[in-house]
Design an enzyme around this catalytic site. Structure first.
Site, short mmCIF file in Angstrom:
data_model
loop_
_atom_site.label_atom_id
_atom_site.label_comp_id
_atom_site.label_asym_id
_atom_site.label_seq_id
_atom_site.Cartn_x
_atom_site.Cartn_y
_atom_site.Cartn_z
N SER A 162 0.82 -1.22 0.00
CA SER A 162 0.00 0.00 0.00
C SER A 162 0.85 1.26 0.00
O SER A 162 0.31 2.37 -0.01
CB SER A 162 -0.93 0.00 1.22
OG SER A 162 -0.17 -0.16 2.41
N ASN B 238 -2.61 -2.16 13.06
CA ASN B 238 -4.07 -2.02 12.95
C ASN B 238 -4.56 -0.73 13.58
O ASN B 238 -5.37 0.00 13.01
CB ASN B 238 -4.77 -3.21 13.60
CG ASN B 238 -4.39 -4.53 12.95
OD1 ASN B 238 -3.74 -4.53 11.91
ND2 ASN B 238 -4.76 -5.64 13.56
N HIS C 140 -40.67 22.53 -11.02
CA HIS C 140 -40.92 21.64 -12.18
C HIS C 140 -40.27 22.20 -13.44
O HIS C 140 -40.76 21.97 -14.55
CB HIS C 140 -42.42 21.45 -12.42
CG HIS C 140 -43.19 21.09 -11.18
ND1 HIS C 140 -43.41 19.80 -10.77
CD2 HIS C 140 -43.76 21.89 -10.24
CE1 HIS C 140 -44.10 19.81 -9.64
NE2 HIS C 140 -44.32 21.07 -9.29
N SER D 246 -14.95 24.84 -29.23
CA SER D 246 -15.14 23.59 -29.96
C SER D 246 -14.08 23.49 -31.04
O SER D 246 -13.69 24.49 -31.64
CB SER D 246 -16.53 23.56 -30.58
OG SER D 246 -16.56 22.72 -31.71
N LYS E 151 -18.95 28.11 -30.72
CA LYS E 151 -19.25 27.51 -29.42
C LYS E 151 -18.46 28.11 -28.26
O LYS E 151 -17.28 28.42 -28.38
CB LYS E 151 -18.96 26.00 -29.46
CG LYS E 151 -19.89 25.18 -30.33
CD LYS E 151 -21.35 25.22 -29.89
CE LYS E 151 -21.62 24.45 -28.62
NZ LYS E 151 -21.46 23.01 -28.81
N GLU F 265 -19.53 20.95 -16.57
CA GLU F 265 -19.94 19.58 -16.95
C GLU F 265 -19.07 18.55 -16.24
O GLU F 265 -19.55 17.50 -15.80
CB GLU F 265 -19.84 19.40 -18.46
CG GLU F 265 -20.83 20.27 -19.23
CD GLU F 265 -20.48 20.34 -20.70
OE1 GLU F 265 -20.80 19.40 -21.43
OE2 GLU F 265 -19.86 21.33 -21.12
N TYR G 43 -9.73 -6.45 12.85
CA TYR G 43 -9.10 -5.93 11.64
C TYR G 43 -9.12 -6.96 10.52
O TYR G 43 -8.89 -8.15 10.75
CB TYR G 43 -7.64 -5.52 11.92
CG TYR G 43 -6.94 -5.06 10.65
CD1 TYR G 43 -7.08 -3.76 10.20
CD2 TYR G 43 -6.20 -5.96 9.87
CE1 TYR G 43 -6.49 -3.33 9.01
CE2 TYR G 43 -5.61 -5.55 8.69
CZ TYR G 43 -5.75 -4.24 8.26
OH TYR G 43 -5.18 -3.84 7.09
#
Ligand code: ARG
Length: 461
Positions: free
Chosen positions: A22, A109, A155, A276, A282, A289, A316
């Site tokens: 790790s 641990n 809505h 773009s 664009k 996004e 553990y």
């Protein structure tokens, strides 16, 4: 050599051993591991387990290892299984046998849980800082918007006029809850695990309360078995991060819509948009996004982690090692998303003509109905009268602003010539009464309250 090679007569198969390494990611815990080890050495000294000389040389060596790692991040590397093995190897390289005494009465641990708790304690502050910077940008937009009006939606249909300022403060309110939720996750992580041993507790007379104080924890865990596998604080942190990402995603979605040609309420700065490769006209909201997209990733880290935890037997288990990549990735995702959202929001401009226009017209129908109510008509009846009026105006392609007094009176003789002033977007927001409403005075007070919240944070730094 590993920390446990004595029991085995062959070297580990790399296919199996490398799989469990790790160090590639838990090196992020380097300074927390050293901090915890310094405190542990002191505690062993205070318990009479280590001589004062050993404690002194261990602490000195650990401090210089920490300094070296800070100076040169490449120093924190090697063939070690994990960060704990790395620190111990470096310690033994420096001071020999005294270094070999540090791990007395301690297990990795409890150590790894301690490290992650220390890590979150310092890193959550940075996330909160990025959150409050974004809140500040929302408040600045609110201040700058003044009395500019826009429609609110339910809505996704025009509902009632609100101040643009009220809109920006609505997102600030959610980010402030995220700030508090991260504080709650930090409070959950705020418990000392040392003294738990591998699972049953430690057989040396460690003063855990003093050790907790030395490491700045407000309490000690209550049960060593629970402590060896408890990662609830990780789940809480991942939830806090996920919900903050959900809020960012919703804000991003709004801004993607509101900055598009169809709405044109706000304008993205060139600096925070992209073009773009094919369509020259664009101006794309890519950063927004991507923030929206990354929310899925944060939620995935949370659900993935819950799935890992759900089948663990007591004590553990190595599965728990999966907690770290989830934490680091979620943390980095939130941090970079907060910064990107800040970059967009702080440079956003409001097109008050467009928002004002969209806030006038038939969305004033509730205000017209309220007008009739103020003249004594029951609300349900007023709703019907105004509904019929709206139906007629829609058929004729008009709105309230083009109606003559005669037309008003034809629909109800309760209408007086003051109805024209009552049926404007500004009058509509001014008619709101409650502190959480969009009344200009309420919004001004909310801006003031937000400013003092931000100042309070600065004072606490
Ligand atoms: N790398 C391990 C983890 O992240 C550290 C604890 C290892 N303990 C053990 N008994 N193998 O959980």
């Amino acid at each position: 050599m590993t920390l446990w090679s004595g029991r085995f007569d062959t070297a580990p198969d790399p296919e199996a051993f490398d799989f469990g390494i790790s160090f590639g990611f838990d090196r992020a815990l380097f300074e927390d591991d050293v901090t915890g080890s310094i405190a542990w050495a002191d505690a062993l000294g205070a318990a009479g387990v280590l001589s004062a000389d050993d404690v002194r040389s261990i602490v000195e060596a650990l401090k210089s290892i920490l300094a070296e790692g800070r100076r040169d991040p490449a120093y924190v590397s090697g063939p070690d299984e994990d960060v704990h093995s790395f620190v111990e190897r470096k310690l033994v390289e420096r001071i020999g046998d005294a270094g070999r005494r540090l791990h007395t009465g301690r297990s990795r641990n409890e150590q790894v849980s301690l490290d992650l708790r220390l890590y979150l304690r310092r890193r959550i502050l940075l996330l909160q800082d990025a959150l409050s910077t974004l809140v500040e940008a929302c408040v600045a937009q609110a201040e700058h918007a003044g009395l500019a009006l826009m429609p609110s939606y339910t809505h996704m249909r025009r509902a009632q006029p609100v101040l643009v300022a009220h809109y920006f403060l609505s997102h600030a309110a959610a980010f402030r809850r995220d700030h508090a939720r991260l504080a709650a996750a930090a409070a959950e992580a705020d418990a000392l695990t040392l003294g738990s041993g591998a699972v049953a507790g430690t057989s040396y007379p460690i003063d855990t309360a003093a050790l907790a104080r030395a490491l700045g924890f407000s309490r000690v865990v209550s049960n060593s078995m629970d402590a060896s596998s408890d990662r609830d604080f990780v789940a809480s942190f991942l939830f806090a991060v996920s919900l903050a990402m959900v809020h960012l995603s919703r804000f991003a979605e709004d801004l993607i819509i509101f900055t598009g040609e169809e709405y044109g309420f706000f304008e993205l700065a060139d600096a925070s948009a992209t073009g773009s490769s094919m369509m020259p006209q664009k101006k794309n909201p890519d950063p927004l996004e991507l923030v929206r997209g990354k929310s899925g990733r944060a939620i995935g880290r949370l659900t993935g982690w819950l799935a890992t935890m759900k089948s663990l037997p007591t004590g553990y288990n190595k599965d728990l090692q999966e907690d770290k990549e989830a934490v680091f990735d979620a943390e980095a995702t939130l941090h970079v998303s907060l910064r990107a959202t800040y970059a967009v929001v702080s440079r956003l401009t409001v097109n008050a003509d467009r928002t004002g226009q969209a806030a006038s017209g038939l969305l004033l129908a509730t205000d017209v109905a309220d007008y009739l109510v103020s003249r004594g008509m029951p609300f349900r009846r007023a709703h019907e009268v105004v509904g019929a009026l709206v139906r007629r105006l829609l058929a004729e392609g008009r709105d309230f602003s083009t109606m003559t007094l005669k037309e008003w009176r034809d629909s109800s003789d309760l209408f007086g010539d003051d109805v024209l002033q009552a049926a404007t977007a500004l009058a509509s927001v001014q008619a709101r009464r409650t502190p959480q409403s969009t009344h200009p005075d309420a919004v001004k007070a909310a801006i003031g309250e937000s400013r003092s919240w931000l100042q309070g944070l600065r004072r606490n730094l």
